[in-house]
Design an enzyme around this catalytic site. Structure first.
Site, mmCIF file in Angstrom:
data_model
loop_
_atom_site.group_PDB
_atom_site.id
_atom_site.type_symbol
_atom_site.label_atom_id
_atom_site.label_comp_id
_atom_site.label_asym_id
_atom_site.label_seq_id
_atom_site.Cartn_x
_atom_site.Cartn_y
_atom_site.Cartn_z
ATOM 1 N N CYS A 112 15.153 0.641 -2.529
ATOM 2 C CA CYS A 112 14.513 1.375 -3.639
ATOM 3 C C CYS A 112 13.309 0.634 -4.227
ATOM 4 O O CYS A 112 12.519 1.224 -4.961
ATOM 5 C CB CYS A 112 15.523 1.653 -4.740
ATOM 6 S SG CYS A 112 16.945 2.551 -4.150
ATOM 7 N N HIS A 253 12.108 2.959 -11.490
ATOM 8 C CA HIS A 253 12.827 3.623 -10.393
ATOM 9 C C HIS A 253 13.827 4.605 -10.989
ATOM 10 O O HIS A 253 14.517 4.304 -11.963
ATOM 11 C CB HIS A 253 13.538 2.563 -9.550
ATOM 12 C CG HIS A 253 14.497 3.141 -8.569
ATOM 13 N ND1 HIS A 253 14.168 4.186 -7.723
ATOM 14 C CD2 HIS A 253 15.798 2.844 -8.295
ATOM 15 C CE1 HIS A 253 15.205 4.497 -6.975
ATOM 16 N NE2 HIS A 253 16.212 3.691 -7.309
ATOM 17 N N ASN A 283 17.948 10.383 -7.136
ATOM 18 C CA ASN A 283 17.448 9.088 -6.686
ATOM 19 C C ASN A 283 16.845 9.252 -5.283
ATOM 20 O O ASN A 283 17.575 9.490 -4.330
ATOM 21 C CB ASN A 283 18.613 8.082 -6.679
ATOM 22 C CG ASN A 283 18.218 6.690 -6.223
ATOM 23 O OD1 ASN A 283 17.128 6.484 -5.707
ATOM 24 N ND2 ASN A 283 19.128 5.747 -6.398
HETATM 25 O O1 UT7 Z 1 18.887 3.102 -6.357
HETATM 26 C C1 UT7 Z 1 19.370 1.798 -6.295
HETATM 27 C C2 UT7 Z 1 20.192 1.474 -7.383
HETATM 28 N N1 UT7 Z 1 21.313 2.365 -7.572
HETATM 29 C C3 UT7 Z 1 21.771 2.491 -8.774
HETATM 30 O O2 UT7 Z 1 21.153 1.939 -9.642
HETATM 31 C C4 UT7 Z 1 23.056 3.218 -9.033
HETATM 32 C C5 UT7 Z 1 23.845 2.405 -10.020
HETATM 33 N N2 UT7 Z 1 25.145 2.948 -10.419
HETATM 34 C C6 UT7 Z 1 25.272 4.087 -11.116
HETATM 35 O O3 UT7 Z 1 24.324 4.787 -11.372
HETATM 36 C C7 UT7 Z 1 26.638 4.449 -11.642
HETATM 37 O O4 UT7 Z 1 27.498 3.366 -11.439
HETATM 38 C C8 UT7 Z 1 27.263 5.719 -10.990
HETATM 39 C C9 UT7 Z 1 26.523 6.951 -11.453
HETATM 40 C C10 UT7 Z 1 27.185 5.606 -9.472
HETATM 41 C C11 UT7 Z 1 28.714 5.874 -11.389
HETATM 42 O O5 UT7 Z 1 28.812 5.916 -12.808
HETATM 43 P P1 UT7 Z 1 29.927 5.033 -13.560
HETATM 44 O O6 UT7 Z 1 29.818 5.349 -14.986
HETATM 45 O O7 UT7 Z 1 29.688 3.620 -13.122
HETATM 46 O O8 UT7 Z 1 31.253 5.636 -13.000
HETATM 47 P P2 UT7 Z 1 32.417 4.893 -12.192
HETATM 48 O O9 UT7 Z 1 31.949 4.564 -10.807
HETATM 49 O O10 UT7 Z 1 32.969 3.798 -13.021
HETATM 50 O O11 UT7 Z 1 33.489 6.030 -12.078
HETATM 51 C C12 UT7 Z 1 34.149 6.535 -13.223
HETATM 52 C C13 UT7 Z 1 35.101 7.623 -12.783
HETATM 53 C C14 UT7 Z 1 35.978 7.269 -11.591
HETATM 54 O O12 UT7 Z 1 37.238 7.852 -11.801
HETATM 55 P P3 UT7 Z 1 38.483 6.953 -12.280
HETATM 56 O O13 UT7 Z 1 38.636 5.901 -11.234
HETATM 57 O O14 UT7 Z 1 38.057 6.386 -13.627
HETATM 58 O O15 UT7 Z 1 39.600 7.936 -12.353
HETATM 59 C C15 UT7 Z 1 35.295 7.955 -10.444
HETATM 60 O O16 UT7 Z 1 36.196 8.312 -9.412
HETATM 61 O O17 UT7 Z 1 34.323 8.777 -12.376
HETATM 62 C C16 UT7 Z 1 34.772 9.213 -11.101
HETATM 63 N N3 UT7 Z 1 33.659 9.824 -10.381
HETATM 64 C C17 UT7 Z 1 33.347 11.108 -10.495
HETATM 65 N N4 UT7 Z 1 33.890 12.128 -11.186
HETATM 66 C C18 UT7 Z 1 33.315 13.325 -11.083
HETATM 67 C C19 UT7 Z 1 32.776 9.204 -9.570
HETATM 68 N N5 UT7 Z 1 31.876 10.107 -9.123
HETATM 69 C C20 UT7 Z 1 32.217 11.285 -9.677
HETATM 70 C C21 UT7 Z 1 31.670 12.573 -9.604
HETATM 71 N N6 UT7 Z 1 32.237 13.574 -10.321
HETATM 72 N N7 UT7 Z 1 30.577 12.860 -8.858
#
Ligand code: UT7
Length: 326
Positions: A112, A253, A283
């Site tokens: 990225c 980004h 993204n």
């Molecule tokens: O481009 C290069 C750099 N990339 C980035 O900068 C991405 C960086 N990371 C992020 O943007 C975030 O970490 C995400 C958007 C990917 C995820 O957000 P988060 O607030 O960190 O969520 P999480 O991974 O901690 O997940 C929270 C919960 C989980 O459920 P449990 O384990 O708490 O029951 C996930 O399974 O949300 C769940 N989950 C979803 N639920 C509904 C993960 N994806 C989804 C989804 N819909 N699409």
């Protein structure tokens, strides 16, 4: 030697995939995607559209704005993690599409942050006199390496391209500085495990184990992204003896609205001076900053003398910044 941006361009697929569409594919909701990422929809390449398709069109638009003909281009640097083929480079394919017969062309791999890395390489070519007119392109077809059954990743990414023409000239917008950083200790927090020499695409296990898809430890990446983008932005400000108040537009980004908000807050840049379009495109990896720069340009968000701060973070980890005086 002045290094100037004389043209910007972008190109996006026509097909829109909304959060409502994704609700039909995986167990997710518009509410979750919007509140956790800020993304509402993304563009998806159609059959017959590739990374080179969007790259060439974005480049054509940037050259038209710059008033530069294809045979005047000395160098094409194309950043991508989703090339048309492992080899030859997509830059060579774009050279052929454009008829940029006098250019040297190569791809650059910095995920990225690739567009910022591309600007940095181009800047060195121009300042040394090794080239006079350069195309820097970020182009991605991430939809082809996304697991459409994995809700953790499939809601995040989109396709498209952005490009700039950089020239050693007196007219145009000055590239004041570029800075690039890498931290390879975290290479396995965001990567595509399969298709290279470790897990070759020719081994059936690569496909069976779903190794051809983007793999990400989202939470860890999130924390590093905020800290690293701040570091890269501060380096640009210090180098140019500027304060956050001097920045007219922050173009980060476009990965996650919460990452952008946190970075802007840590830097002390107010939300009205922050450019976002991730609600429309998701993204798009190395394409996100040049697409945003082109849109900001076309929308008249940058006036003569304005300072724009570009800042990126991505797999590798890689990160970096560029400062432009408009
Ligand atoms: O481009 C290069 C750099 N990339 C980035 O900068 C991405 C960086 N990371 C992020 O943007 C975030 O970490 C995400 C958007 C990917 C995820 O957000 P988060 O607030 O960190 O969520 P999480 O991974 O901690 O997940 C929270 C919960 C989980 O459920 P449990 O384990 O708490 O029951 C996930 O399974 O949300 C769940 N989950 C979803 N639920 C509904 C993960 N994806 C989804 C989804 N819909 N699409």
């Amino acid at each position: 030697m002045n290094v100037r941006i004389t043209g910007t361009g972008s190109s996006l697929p026509g097909k829109i995939l909304t959060n409502a569409d994704l609700e039909q594919l995986v167990d997710t909701s518009d509410d979750w995607i919007t509140s956790r990422t800020g993304i509402k929809e993304r563009r998806i390449a159609a059959e017959g559209e590739y990374t080179s398709t969007f790259a060439a069109e974005a480049a054509r638009r940037a050259m038209a704005m710059a008033g530069v003909q294809p045979d005047e281009i000395d160098l094409i640097i194309l950043s991508t993690v989703t090339p048309d083929f492992p080899f030859p480079s997509t830059a060579c394919i774009v050279q052929d599409i454009l008829g940029a017969t006098n250019a040297t062309a190569f791809d650059l791999s910095a995920a990225c942050s690739g567009f910022i890395y591309g600007l940095s390489v181009a800047e060195k070519y121009l300042r040394s006199g090794a080239a006079r007119k350069i195309l820097v392109i970020g182009s991605e077809t991430l939809s082809r390496i996304v697991d459409w059954q994995d809700r953790n990743t499939c809601v995040l990414f989109g396709d498209g391209a952005g490009a700039v023409v950089l020239e050693a000239s007196d007219g145009g917008h000055s590239l004041l500085s570029t800075h690039t950083f890498s931290n390879g200790s975290f290479w396995n927090l965001l990567y595509q495990p399969g298709s290279g020499s470790r897990n070759p695409a020719s081994d059936p296990r690569t496909f069976d184990k779903k190794l051809l898809y983007i793999t990400m430890e989202g939470n860890d990446v999130f924390k590093h992204a905020v800290r690293s983008m701040e570091e890269a932005a501060v380096k640009a400000l210090e180098t140019n003896s500027l304060s956050p108040d001097d920045i007219s537009l922050l173009i980060p980004h476009q990965a996650n609205r919460r990452i952008i908000d946190a970075t802007a807050k840590r830097l002390g840049v107010s939300s009205d001076r922050m450019f976002t379009n991730l609600e429309l495109y998701g993204n798009t990896s190395s394409a996100s900053i040049p697409i945003a720069l082109d849109e900001a340009n076309l929308q008249g968000r940058l006036k003569a003398g304005d300072k724009a701060l570009l800042v990126a973070f991505g797999g590798g980890f890689t990160y970096g910044s560029a400062l432009i005086e408009w």
